[in-house]
Design a protein around this motif. Structure first.
Motif, PDB file in Angstrom:
ATOM      1  N   UNK A 401       0.833  -1.207   0.000  1.00 27.96           N
ATOM      2  CA  UNK A 401       0.000   0.000   0.000  1.00 27.96           C
ATOM      3  C   UNK A 401       0.866   1.255   0.000  1.00 27.96           C
ATOM      4  N   UNK A 402       0.260   2.319  -0.515  1.00 31.26           N
ATOM      5  CA  UNK A 402       0.894   3.629  -0.465  1.00 31.26           C
ATOM      6  C   UNK A 402       0.105   4.498   0.499  1.00 31.26           C
ATOM      7  N   UNK A 403       0.810   5.368   1.215  1.00 36.95           N
ATOM      8  CA  UNK A 403       0.097   6.333   2.040  1.00 36.95           C
ATOM      9  C   UNK A 403       0.730   7.695   1.842  1.00 36.95           C
ATOM     10  N   UNK A 404      -0.027   8.726   2.138  1.00 36.20           N
ATOM     11  CA  UNK A 404       0.441  10.090   1.921  1.00 36.20           C
ATOM     12  C   UNK A 404      -0.282  11.002   2.895  1.00 36.20           C
ATOM     13  N   UNK A 405       0.223  12.217   3.006  1.00 32.24           N
ATOM     14  CA  UNK A 405      -0.433  13.171   3.898  1.00 32.24           C
ATOM     15  C   UNK A 405      -1.671  13.724   3.227  1.00 32.24           C
TER      16      UNK A 405
END
Ligand code: ATP
Ligand code: K
Ligand code: MG
Length: 669
Positions: A401-405
């Protein structure tokens, strides 16, 4: 440039090479087709592969095994704690990575698992280059399917430090499947039902089962399941525990208090286990095991099978898991192919056969199939080699998975997304779209840390997207990022760019005519092509990406490469010096013999006395002051004797030459 495949095993490593006639396995310096996966350290040099095995029992504290199970891991990982049971050198923490502490060149030294693996691979590279008489650089290396991003990156780094370029990291069973498929001429055509094969690899420490579908010219892995603590060493351990108890009662010795005795019993257990694969009983005899006691014992196959019952009970779990993941039943499987040394254990074969209710196939060489598959893969990928193409589609072992602000201006945006699911095909690229006004970061991680081996961290990498500016017209920049799980099973954000929504004129295809170009005659000729306005995203420019992954950075890699090259040079110097010393010793013996024999008539008594005393002096020196001299000094010593013996040997050769000429003259007359 050669085309090489390497099966880096926990116990043994096999090297294969693709040649025009096919793929061959390379033998090492002592003519073995597999090289012990061991690295050892000594007061003067390293021992890599075979010499490490020869020295092992007398050098336990400085011998490191299980290289591939250590690389990319940390000391506190419970898996690594298990590994310490099998590794005789002390495992330590070196800047967050597990390493080993050994005594090398008379000093305590610590090396990371990456460095240790690089040392071993550099030896494997030399072995291949010596045998091929060609430089070796490009290669394909096999890994267990359960290897994560950090382990794969560490292996690629280790290879690079050893001067090897990894064209592909390929999963063990996928390599076996490629070797199988590329040599089969009867695979189903594109419209037919694929052939389904279950590949089972049981080695020294790992068990992998993969379901693979074949059609002409291609294979697709459907599911893979592993038991990363199932292999030949578990059988050995059961035997060692058994004999530990037996010897305690029978001989009143406790082998667990003596590391050397433990290793000797383990080696004997391994031998005994192999005998039991072909016989109903096997003996164990070890002289002076400890306290000067010779031990003898006997075990039957039945007793052995009872000892390993708990291991055998897990024998079909990976197969069941792989079938479930592929949504298939055992009856959907056309063939079951077994590879890996431990698939020779009869009880294991029986369990697997009983599960399928079908005869098992052993059409691949159990010990060499994976290395051979790697060499085929290298041949396909190498620009210097022509081989029938064979498409290999593997799958991701864990979801990513990718996460970001969160961007304050986009209230309902999610902050994470699983981009690659478990079972997603590999290699694979996905485009991620973000609306942003300024530079931002993405983090990639494994979505289900609980599925990862041991305590491998979920973190994969952090990617900073630069060059993002608010677009005056639309307020946002539309950022496109290319996320890719590459051919090694390693994740990267490979590139980024930004796009603009634009209205563009697009030709409207006449639907009736589509795909019918041959009939497309007069009626359309004069017309302008019909067009319509459509909204399209047009690529406007690149967005630089700064990646922070678990790979070594360039300076660290360069430093490690230099360190490794220096050690290779040192080892070579030590070996050359030893060779010169041996040459000198042999020369002294030879010359002394010749003085009494073929050279006897060509020297005066005075000359002989002088040379004899020179030989005696040199010999004395060799065993005293000259015990540990430099290569140059050995060469100089030899030259001194040669110079003194020169006139004598000269006379001898003149006579031999004169005789030869006389014979020739007679023949010519
Ligand atoms: P891994 O794949 O787990 O990293 P590896 O590739 O080094 O390890 P292999 O070379 O496939 O392992 O297999 C080695 C194991 O097979 C050893 O445990 C060895 O004792 C076992 N083995 C080899 N021959 C036999 C035999 N005839 N009977 C029983 N076991 C055997
Ligand atoms: K092997
Ligand atoms: Mg193996």
């Amino acid at each position: 440039m050669s085309v090489v495949g390497i099966d880096l095993g926990t116990l043994n490593t096999v090297i294969a090479v693709a040649r025009n006639r096919g793929v061959d396995v390379i033998t090492n310096e002592v003519s073995n087709r597999a090289t012990p996966s061991l690295v050892g350290f000594g007061p003067k040099s390293r021992y890599l592969g075979e010499p490490a095995k020869t020295q092992e029992i007398s050098n336990l504290k400085n011998t490191v095994s299980s290289l591939k199970r250590l690389v990319g891991r940390s000391l506190k990982d419970p898996d690594v704690q298990v590994e310490q049971q099998y590794v005789s050198a002390a495992l330590v923490d070196v800047n967050g990575q597990v390493g080993a502490e050994v005594s090398y060149l008379g000093e305590k030294r610590q090396f990371t698992a990456t460095e240790l693996t690089a040392m071993y691979l550099s030896k494997i590279k030399q072995t291949a280059a010596n045998e091929l008489r060609l430089p070796v650089q490009d290669m394909v290396l096999s890994v267990p399917a359960w290897f994560t991003d950090i382990q794969r990156r560490a292996l690629i780094d280790a290879a690079e430090i050893a001067g090897l370029r990894t064209l592909r990291l390929i999963n063990d069973t996928t390599a076996a499947a490629l070797g199988y498929g590329i040599t089969k001429l009867d695979l189903p055509g594109p419209e037919e039902k694929p052939r389904r094969v279950c590949f089972i690899d049981i080695g020294h420490s790992n068990y992998t089962a993969s379901i693979v579908e074949f059609k002409k010219g291609e294979l697709a892995v459907k599911a893979t399941a592993c038991d990363r603590h199932f292999g030949g060493r578990d059988f050995n351990l059961a035997l060692v525990n058994h004999f530990h108890k037996e010897f305690k009662g029978k001989y009143k010795i406790d082998i667990t208090t003596n590391p050397k005795a433990m290793v000797r019993v383990d080696a004997a257990a391994e031998k005994l286990k192999k005998i039991l694969s072909a016989n109903q009983q096997a003996p164990m005899n070890i002289e002076s095991l400890m306290n000067d006691i010779d031990v003898t014992a006997m075990i039957t196959r039945q007793e052995f099978e009872a000892l390993v019952e708990p291991v055998l009970n897990k024998a079909t779990a990976p197969i069941e898991k792989a079938l479930a993941e592929a949504k298939l039943t055992k009856d959907d499987i056309d063939f079951i192919e077994l590879v890996g040394g431990s698939t020779r254990v009869p009880a294991l074969k029986e369990r697997i056969q009983a599960f399928f209710g079908k005869t098992l196939s052993f059409t691949l060489n159990q010990d060499e199939a994976i290395a051979r598959g790697c060499a085929f893969s290298c041949a396909i990928l190498s620009p210097v080699f022509k081989v029938r193409d064979f498409a290999v589609q593997d799958i991701c072992s864990y979801p990513i998975e990718f996460s970001w602000e969160k961007d304050a201006d986009i209230p309902d945006e999610d902050t994470s997304l699983t981009v690659f699911n478990k079972g997603n095909v590999l290699p694979s690229t996905k485009i991620l779209t973000f609306y942003r006004k300024q530079a931002f970061d993405l983090e990639a991680r494994y979505a289900k840390p609980e599925e990862l081996p041991g305590k491998v961290p979920a973190f994969i990498g952090r990617f900073s997207v630069k060059g993002v500016k608010a677009d005056p017209k639309t307020e946002f920049m539309i950022c496109k990022l290319k996320a890719r799980v590459n051919i090694h099973g390693v994740l990267n954000v490979e590139s980024g760019y930004y796009v603009e929504d634009q209205e563009v004129e697009e030709e409207v295809k006449d639907e009736a005519k589509e795909g019918d170009d041959a009939m497309d005659t007069d009626d359309k000729k004069d017309d302008k092509p019909k067009t319509r306005k459509v909204k399209k995203q047009v690529r406007k420019g690149d967005l630089p990406i700064v990646a922070g992954t678990t790979s070594l950075d360039e300076p660290a890699k360069n430093a490690a490469t230099e360190k490794e090259s220096a050690m290779v040079m040192e080892d070579k110097l030590v070996a050359d010096t030893e060779e010169k010393k041996n040459e000198l010793e042999t020369y002294i013996y030879d010359m002394r013999n010749k003085l009494d024999d073929q050279l006897a008539d060509f020297a005066s008594e005075e000359e002989k006395d002088k040379l004899r005393s020179k030989l005696t002096d040199s010999e004395d020196w060799l065993y005293e002051d000259g015990e540990d001299a430099t290569k140059a000094i050995y060469i100089a010593k030899m030259d001194e004797i040669r110079a003194m013996a020169g006139p004598i040997t000269q006379r001898y050769f003149e006579k031999v030459e004169a005789e030869r000429a006389a014979v020739q003259a007679k023949l010519d007359a």
